[in-house]
Design an enzyme around this catalytic site. Structure first.
Site, PDB file in Angstrom:
ATOM      1  N   SER A   1       0.860  -1.185   0.000  1.00  0.00           N
ATOM      2  CA  SER A   1       0.000   0.000   0.000  1.00  0.00           C
ATOM      3  C   SER A   1       0.896   1.234   0.000  1.00  0.00           C
ATOM      4  CB  SER A   1      -0.838  -0.016   1.272  1.00  0.00           C
ATOM      5  OG  SER A   1      -1.448   1.235   1.499  1.00  0.00           O
TER       6      SER A   1
ATOM      7  N   TYR B   1      -3.363  -0.216  10.278  1.00  0.00           N
ATOM      8  CA  TYR B   1      -2.946  -0.858   9.036  1.00  0.00           C
ATOM      9  C   TYR B   1      -1.504  -0.498   8.623  1.00  0.00           C
ATOM     10  CZ  TYR B   1      -4.005  -1.407   3.902  1.00  0.00           C
ATOM     11  OH  TYR B   1      -4.058  -1.722   2.573  1.00  0.00           O
TER      12      TYR B   1
HETATM   13  N1  LIG Z   1      -8.845  -0.967  -1.086  1.00  0.00           N
HETATM   14  C1  LIG Z   1      -7.854  -0.105  -0.939  1.00  0.00           C
HETATM   15  O1  LIG Z   1      -8.048   1.130  -0.798  1.00  0.00           O
HETATM   16  C2  LIG Z   1      -6.454  -0.593  -0.967  1.00  0.00           C
HETATM   17  C3  LIG Z   1      -6.140  -1.917  -0.764  1.00  0.00           C
HETATM   18  N2  LIG Z   1      -4.829  -2.328  -0.746  1.00  0.00           N
HETATM   19  C4  LIG Z   1      -4.507  -3.721  -0.499  1.00  0.00           C
HETATM   20  O2  LIG Z   1      -4.998  -4.499  -1.572  1.00  0.00           O
HETATM   21  C5  LIG Z   1      -5.320  -5.807  -1.117  1.00  0.00           C
HETATM   22  C6  LIG Z   1      -6.731  -6.173  -1.569  1.00  0.00           C
HETATM   23  O3  LIG Z   1      -7.638  -5.210  -1.070  1.00  0.00           O
HETATM   24  P1  LIG Z   1      -9.195  -5.176  -1.451  1.00  0.00           P
HETATM   25  O4  LIG Z   1      -9.435  -6.041  -2.611  1.00  0.00           O
HETATM   26  O5  LIG Z   1      -9.588  -3.760  -1.467  1.00  0.00           O
HETATM   27  O6  LIG Z   1      -9.819  -5.828  -0.137  1.00  0.00           O
HETATM   28  P2  LIG Z   1     -11.044  -6.845   0.024  1.00  0.00           P
HETATM   29  O7  LIG Z   1     -11.477  -6.752   1.443  1.00  0.00           O
HETATM   30  O8  LIG Z   1     -12.044  -6.630  -1.050  1.00  0.00           O
HETATM   31  O9  LIG Z   1     -10.361  -8.267  -0.245  1.00  0.00           O
HETATM   32  C7  LIG Z   1      -9.546  -8.903   0.673  1.00  0.00           C
HETATM   33  C8  LIG Z   1      -9.865 -10.383   0.624  1.00  0.00           C
HETATM   34  O10 LIG Z   1      -8.999 -11.051   1.537  1.00  0.00           O
HETATM   35  C9  LIG Z   1      -9.795 -11.909   2.331  1.00  0.00           C
HETATM   36  N3  LIG Z   1      -9.221 -12.147   3.643  1.00  0.00           N
HETATM   37  C10 LIG Z   1      -9.268 -11.334   4.721  1.00  0.00           C
HETATM   38  N4  LIG Z   1      -8.716 -11.920   5.780  1.00  0.00           N
HETATM   39  C11 LIG Z   1      -8.331 -13.146   5.384  1.00  0.00           C
HETATM   40  C12 LIG Z   1      -7.724 -14.248   6.040  1.00  0.00           C
HETATM   41  N5  LIG Z   1      -7.425 -14.206   7.353  1.00  0.00           N
HETATM   42  N6  LIG Z   1      -7.470 -15.364   5.341  1.00  0.00           N
HETATM   43  C13 LIG Z   1      -7.789 -15.441   4.033  1.00  0.00           C
HETATM   44  N7  LIG Z   1      -8.376 -14.435   3.360  1.00  0.00           N
HETATM   45  C14 LIG Z   1      -8.640 -13.298   4.017  1.00  0.00           C
HETATM   46  C15 LIG Z   1     -11.111 -11.188   2.455  1.00  0.00           C
HETATM   47  O11 LIG Z   1     -12.158 -12.052   2.884  1.00  0.00           O
HETATM   48  P3  LIG Z   1     -13.391 -11.374   3.710  1.00  0.00           P
HETATM   49  O12 LIG Z   1     -14.066 -10.451   2.771  1.00  0.00           O
HETATM   50  O13 LIG Z   1     -14.226 -12.539   4.119  1.00  0.00           O
HETATM   51  O14 LIG Z   1     -12.778 -10.665   4.877  1.00  0.00           O
HETATM   52  C16 LIG Z   1     -11.307 -10.691   1.039  1.00  0.00           C
HETATM   53  O15 LIG Z   1     -11.887 -11.665   0.230  1.00  0.00           O
HETATM   54  C17 LIG Z   1      -5.151  -5.771   0.396  1.00  0.00           C
HETATM   55  O16 LIG Z   1      -3.890  -6.294   0.750  1.00  0.00           O
HETATM   56  C18 LIG Z   1      -5.202  -4.299   0.726  1.00  0.00           C
HETATM   57  O17 LIG Z   1      -4.508  -4.027   1.910  1.00  0.00           O
HETATM   58  C19 LIG Z   1      -3.802  -1.469  -0.986  1.00  0.00           C
HETATM   59  C20 LIG Z   1      -4.060  -0.153  -1.230  1.00  0.00           C
HETATM   60  C21 LIG Z   1      -5.384   0.402  -1.204  1.00  0.00           C
HETATM   61  C1  LIG Z   2      -1.260  10.947   4.419  1.00  0.00           C
HETATM   62  C2  LIG Z   2      -1.034  11.826   3.222  1.00  0.00           C
HETATM   63  C3  LIG Z   2      -1.859  11.807   2.145  1.00  0.00           C
HETATM   64  C4  LIG Z   2      -3.042  10.928   2.138  1.00  0.00           C
HETATM   65  C5  LIG Z   2      -2.958   9.643   1.896  1.00  0.00           C
HETATM   66  C6  LIG Z   2      -4.045   8.717   1.964  1.00  0.00           C
HETATM   67  C7  LIG Z   2      -5.409   9.199   2.273  1.00  0.00           C
HETATM   68  C8  LIG Z   2      -3.749   7.443   1.700  1.00  0.00           C
HETATM   69  C9  LIG Z   2      -4.670   6.355   1.789  1.00  0.00           C
HETATM   70  C10 LIG Z   2      -4.230   5.172   1.388  1.00  0.00           C
HETATM   71  C11 LIG Z   2      -4.942   3.956   1.559  1.00  0.00           C
HETATM   72  C12 LIG Z   2      -6.322   3.910   2.075  1.00  0.00           C
HETATM   73  C13 LIG Z   2      -4.262   2.829   1.262  1.00  0.00           C
HETATM   74  C14 LIG Z   2      -4.723   1.512   1.449  1.00  0.00           C
HETATM   75  O1  LIG Z   2      -3.970   0.587   1.376  1.00  0.00           O
HETATM   76  C15 LIG Z   2      -1.629  12.677   0.947  1.00  0.00           C
HETATM   77  C16 LIG Z   2      -2.782  13.651   0.854  1.00  0.00           C
HETATM   78  C17 LIG Z   2      -1.537  11.842  -0.301  1.00  0.00           C
HETATM   79  C18 LIG Z   2      -0.310  13.440   1.024  1.00  0.00           C
HETATM   80  C19 LIG Z   2       0.037  13.881   2.381  1.00  0.00           C
HETATM   81  C20 LIG Z   2       0.144  12.717   3.281  1.00  0.00           C
END
Ligand SMILES: NC(=O)C1=CN([C@@H]2O[C@H](COP(=O)(O)OP(=O)(O)OC[C@H]3O[C@@H](n4cnc5c(N)ncnc54)[C@H](OP(=O)(O)O)[C@@H]3O)[C@@H](O)[C@H]2O)C=CC1
Ligand SMILES: CC1=C(/C=C/C(C)=C/C=C/C(C)=C/C=O)C(C)(C)CCC1
Length: 320
Positions: free
Chosen positions: A180, A191
């Site tokens: 992320s 997180y």
């Molecule tokens: N969405 C966002 O804004 C962002 C997401 N990410 C990362 O991208 C990846 C995917 O995210 P996203 O698709 O949005 O999330 P989702 O919640 O849609 O998908 C995550 C999946 O992982 C499963 N999961 C959770 N816990 C476990 C476990 N203990 N064992 C096996 N499976 C599990 C969930 O199942 P269940 O639904 O049953 O919990 C779900 O199916 C993650 O690593 C997230 O941190 C990175 C940046 C931004």
């Molecule tokens: C902190 C911060 C910002 C906001 C970042 C955010 C809101 C990130 C969210 C990320 C997520 C939800 C990731 C999931 O994996 C800016 C405005 C970019 C720049 C200044 C510092």
């Protein structure tokens, strides 16, 4: 005296070689950014994706299937995982599903043994599953904090220990870490520590492979900003958010796929995320705090946390 001179000469030659390497790496990275890099063929490879029932996991599965890779899909949510498998099978690839709880090391090792016995050698591993507790530190039950670290960070160690040996035996494979932007710079959320851990794990694994000259095993780190999947519903920066809108899930996965197939080391999506990452390293702490306040990065999680609290009160949020 002569010996000392020899050592100095060796160091100077090494330094020159390193400078040539460094210049070459910078130039090739610049050229790769400008030109379209060559994408590798993964037709017939076996790709394991965790969290495959989730939003990004499902899209990854479909994109890998379009490239002709056979799939092993892991998720704790069996129904969602089967739904992904159904869609992927329609693209003509073999798909095997496993219900696994990634927060349990033993569950990972047992499922990995079954995959090896029932399907074969995994050559592409996409560590995509992730969770967030989304509570203030002092309001968050210990089990939820622990789960964030177990799923987002510890599981990467166990997954890699389970599947790297076969990759090493063939000096062929690819390990993808979906981390992320919050693994590169942080805001107030449970997180972040887990994703910083994921980034650190990816880097140290990459160094270990390089040190062992295992150049056939690639690694890619994916660091997206907020993606519109619902995982962080409510998380937002101030009015300037139209400058950095949440990412479309499909766009995020397609950009990630390009980086994976180009065997790129790391990708920030969007590229703008390199700025807070660099600022964190280069600017004094208070200067970063000032930019966070200006952009609303300091309180961006508050509406998300409020959402989680509301859902929890209504009994909709799962606690494990
Ligand atoms: N969405 C966002 O804004 C962002 C997401 N990410 C990362 O991208 C990846 C995917 O995210 P996203 O698709 O949005 O999330 P989702 O919640 O849609 O998908 C995550 C999946 O992982 C499963 N999961 C959770 N816990 C476990 C476990 N203990 N064992 C096996 N499976 C599990 C969930 O199942 P269940 O639904 O049953 O919990 C779900 O199916 C993650 O690593 C997230 O941190 C990175 C940046 C931004
Ligand atoms: C902190 C911060 C910002 C906001 C970042 C955010 C809101 C990130 C969210 C990320 C997520 C939800 C990731 C999931 O994996 C800016 C405005 C970019 C720049 C200044 C510092």
């Amino acid at each position: 005296m002569n010996f000392l001179l020899l050592i100095i000469m060796i160091v100077i030659v090494d330094l020159l070689l390193m400078l040539i390497d460094l210049t070459y790496s910078i130039l090739s990275a610049v050229i790769q950014t400008i030109l379209r890099p060559r994408l590798k063929c993964i037709d017939g490879e076996l790709c394991l994706i965790t969290g495959a029932g989730g939003a990004l996991g499902r899209l990854f599965a479909l994109e890998f299937a379009k490239e002709g890779a056979h799939l092993v899909l892991w998720d704790c949510n069996a129904a969602a995982n089967e739904q992904t498998a159904k869609q992927a099978r329609e693209l003509g690839v073999q798909v095997h599903t496993y219900t696994v709880d990634l927060s349990k090391r033993q569950s990972i090792y047992e499922a990995a043994d079954r995959v090896r016995a029932e399907v074969g050698c995994v050559s592409i591993l996409v560590n995509n599953a992730g969770v967030v507790a989304g509570r203030r530190l002092l309001d968050c039950p210990d089990e939820l904090l622990e789960r964030t670290l177990l799923v987002n960070c510890h599981a990467l160690f166990w997954m890699t220990k389970a599947f790297l040996p076969q990759m090493k035996a063939k000096n062929h494979g690819h390990i993808v870490t979906i981390a992320s932007a919050l693994g590169l710079f942080s805001t107030a959320c449970d997180y972040c520590a887990s994703k910083f851990g994921a980034v650190g794990f990816h880097e140290s694994l990459t160094h270990e492979l390089l040190a062992e000259d295992l150049d056939g095993i690639k690694t890619t780190l994916v660091c997206p900003y907020i993606v519109d999947t619902g995982m962080f519903a409510g998380c937002e920066i101030r009015e300037l958010r139209s400058l950095i809108p949440p990412l479309e899930p499909l766009y995020t996965v397609q950009q990630s796929m390009k980086a994976i197939l180009a065997e790129q080391q790391m990708i920030c999506i969007p590229r703008l995320m390199y700025i807070p990452f660099l600022a964190r390293a280069l600017l004094p702490w208070d200067a970063n705090v000032a930019t966070y306040r200006f952009m609303g990065g300091d309180k961006c999680m508050l509406p998300f946390i409020k959402n989680v609290e509301t859902k929890t009160t209504n009994g909709h949020i799962k606690s494990s």
